[in-house]
Write an enzyme that holds these catalytic residues in place. Structure first.
Site, PDB file in Angstrom:
ATOM      1  N   LYS A  88     -52.271 -33.073  12.226  1.00  0.00           N
ATOM      2  CA  LYS A  88     -51.247 -33.019  11.171  1.00  0.00           C
ATOM      3  C   LYS A  88     -50.035 -32.276  11.720  1.00  0.00           C
ATOM      4  O   LYS A  88     -50.159 -31.148  12.239  1.00  0.00           O
ATOM      5  CB  LYS A  88     -51.838 -32.294   9.959  1.00  0.00           C
TER       6      LYS A  88
HETATM    7  O1  LIG Z   1     -50.525 -30.047   2.694  1.00  0.00           O
HETATM    8  C1  LIG Z   1     -50.490 -30.808   1.742  1.00  0.00           C
HETATM    9  C2  LIG Z   1     -50.842 -30.425   0.388  1.00  0.00           C
HETATM   10  O2  LIG Z   1     -51.192 -31.591  -0.341  1.00  0.00           O
HETATM   11  C3  LIG Z   1     -49.821 -29.602  -0.304  1.00  0.00           C
HETATM   12  O3  LIG Z   1     -50.177 -29.393  -1.642  1.00  0.00           O
HETATM   13  P1  LIG Z   1     -49.482 -28.230  -2.504  1.00  0.00           P
HETATM   14  O4  LIG Z   1     -48.032 -28.546  -2.646  1.00  0.00           O
HETATM   15  O5  LIG Z   1     -50.201 -28.276  -3.828  1.00  0.00           O
HETATM   16  O6  LIG Z   1     -49.695 -26.946  -1.760  1.00  0.00           O
END
Ligand SMILES: O=C[C@H](O)COP(=O)(O)O
Length: 228
Positions: A88
């Protein structure tokens, strides 16, 4: 639509995997910090997740390096953890360059922190296997995160990126930063390939008040049958 779990919590992953609908896991540095993860245990922890979900489920492990050479080196090490690891990488210039190199080596990349169509198109051309537009964080700043996901799905589906990805596969859009079951509904209607959801949202996706009410009445009526 496929469902990934957005967590680094092994118990949540084990439970979700037992439901039979889990197709992958995504993690990020914040999710790893949330479970009290230690720096020197990071690779082992990613391996534990890969072992739980099995070889057919991609597991996104995020690089925290900031230069292309460091991201590439990091990505190569992450890819050695298990065959189902996806590296990622944040959407930024150094990330695009690193994605290009890793994809050419057959290492799949999930390009994260994507908030616009131009970012998504660049990620796809650089060779990202997955692109993760964020919904909730857009909503947090009073913008429409779902609209952005819809635009990205449409734009990516207008083109063929199979010559760019690591193994000639089609790019898949992962709706990320999902905060509700309705986000999942809307993303499915817009044709997002995958939704990565926190365990709390996954549990809510199973529930409906009419299901609870119906079950309750069935159980009560069955009691009458049993006592007749
Ligand atoms: O890293 C990806 C996540 O889906 C981010 O989610 P979040 O905005 O709830 O922290």
């Amino acid at each position: 639509m496929k469902f990934f779990l957005d967590t680094a919590d092994l118990a949540e992953i084990e439970e979700a995997a037992s439901w039979g609908a889990l197709a992958g896991v995504t993690t990020n540095p914040s999710l790893y910090a949330k479970i009290g993860g230690k720096l020197d245990d990071f690779h082992n922890h990613m391996k534990r997740i890969c072992d739980i979900v099995g070889p057919d489920c991609p597991v996104s492990a995020e690089s925290v390096a900031m230069t292309r050479d460091e991201i590439v080196a990091d990505g190569r090490k992450l890819a050695e953890i298990a065959p189902n690891i996806v590296v990622k990488i944040p959407t930024m210039v150094e990330g695009l360059a690193a994605t290009h190199t890793l994809a050419a080596e057959g290492i799949p990349v999930n390009m994260t922190l994507c908030f616009s169509v131009p970012q998504a198109l660049l990620a796809a051309r650089a060779g990202a296997r997955y692109i993760s537009p964020f919904i909730g964080r857009f909503d947090d700043i009073s913008e429409d995160g779902l609209e952005q996901v819809g635009n990205i799905v449409t734009a990516i589906n207008n083109y063929d990126f199979t010559a760019n990805t690591a193994n000639g596969e089609q790019v898949e859009i992962i709706a990320a930063s999902v905060r509700s079951a309705n986000h999942v509904t809307q993303c499915a209607l817009m044709g997002a390939d995958i939704a990565t959801v926190p365990f709390g949202v996954l549990k809510k996706m199973v529930q409906h008040p009419l299901t609870d009410r119906g079950l309750d009445s069935f159980m009560k009526d069955w009691e009458k049958v049993a006592n007749a």
